[in-house]
Design an enzyme around this catalytic site. Structure first.
Site, PDB file in Angstrom:
ATOM      1  N   THR A  71      32.179  16.106  93.352  1.00 36.03           N
ATOM      2  CA  THR A  71      30.906  16.523  93.941  1.00 36.03           C
ATOM      3  C   THR A  71      29.940  15.371  94.191  1.00 36.03           C
ATOM      4  O   THR A  71      28.951  15.550  94.919  1.00 36.03           O
ATOM      5  CB  THR A  71      30.184  17.497  92.995  1.00 36.03           C
ATOM      6  N   HIS A 115      13.375   4.777 101.799  1.00 42.27           N
ATOM      7  CA  HIS A 115      12.245   5.167 100.951  1.00 42.27           C
ATOM      8  C   HIS A 115      12.493   4.985  99.457  1.00 42.27           C
ATOM      9  O   HIS A 115      11.533   4.754  98.711  1.00 42.27           O
ATOM     10  CB  HIS A 115      11.894   6.640 101.197  1.00 42.27           C
ATOM     11  N   HIS A 165       6.412   2.614  99.229  1.00 38.99           N
ATOM     12  CA  HIS A 165       7.621   3.082  98.539  1.00 38.99           C
ATOM     13  C   HIS A 165       7.917   2.237  97.307  1.00 38.99           C
ATOM     14  O   HIS A 165       8.459   2.738  96.322  1.00 38.99           O
ATOM     15  CB  HIS A 165       8.802   3.091  99.497  1.00 38.99           C
TER      16      HIS A 165
HETATM   17  C1  RB5 Z   1      36.475  16.526  88.072  1.00 32.64           C
HETATM   18  O1  RB5 Z   1      37.146  17.727  87.960  1.00 32.64           O
HETATM   19  C2  RB5 Z   1      35.022  16.772  88.490  1.00 32.64           C
HETATM   20  O2  RB5 Z   1      34.344  17.401  87.469  1.00 32.64           O
HETATM   21  C3  RB5 Z   1      34.352  15.460  88.839  1.00 32.64           C
HETATM   22  O3  RB5 Z   1      35.065  14.817  89.845  1.00 32.64           O
HETATM   23  C4  RB5 Z   1      32.934  15.550  89.388  1.00 32.64           C
HETATM   24  O4  RB5 Z   1      32.849  16.458  90.434  1.00 32.64           O
HETATM   25  C5  RB5 Z   1      31.879  15.718  88.386  1.00 32.64           C
HETATM   26  O5  RB5 Z   1      30.693  15.697  88.710  1.00 32.64           O
END
Ligand code: RB5
Length: 143
Positions: free
Chosen positions: A67, A98, A133
């Protein structure tokens, strides 16, 4: 041209490879601090390795996990790191202009490769504007 330190976990391996190839193709110096295999691993280890090089003044960082969020949380615990999760090029440019972001975090499970490379390009091309900034960034560190 800035040097880039790149890190990833197992969930960011594929996108990391695409980002590295893209930056090298554009003529940037890239140091890939891993992970290099699709084996379950802990993203803070790689966030900290990249953050150490960034706060040492050696270059900027790019971190890729599933993520981008965990990488950013871990990296931002290191004093001097300003890590931003970006899923669009506008934010990537704005966080350089910024916030003087010095680490870009991407989520391989969130965005496609084409969008990610556009984000990288926007991040790389933008320069911190300074001025007001700088005053705001100075307030990040509570005394
Ligand atoms: C791995 O499964 C996942 O938790 C990691 O890549 C990440 O997304 C964590 O923030």
């Amino acid at each position: 041209m800035p040097r880039f330190f790149v890190g990833n976990d197992h969930a960011g391996l594929s996108l990391k490879a695409a980002v590295v190839a893209h930056l090298v193709q554009a003529g940037h110096e890239v140091v890939d601090l891993g992970a290099q295999e699709n084996v379950s691993c802990d993203y803070p280890d790689f966030a900290q390795a990249v953050a150490a090089r960034v706060v040492a003044g050696e270059g900027m960082g790019i971190l890729v996990c599933g993520t981008g969020q965990g990488m950013a949380m871990a990296a931002n615990r290191i004093h001097g790191v300003r890590a931003a999760v970006c899923a669009d090029a506008f934010s990537a440019r704005a966080t350089r202009l910024h916030n003087d972001a010095n680490v870009l975090c991407l989520g391989e499970r969130v965005i496609g490769v084409g969008v990610a490379l556009g984000i990288v390009d926007a991040f790389v091309a933008a320069e911190f504007e300074g001025g007001r900034h700088s005053r705001r960034i100075a307030k990040f560190d509570l005394r």
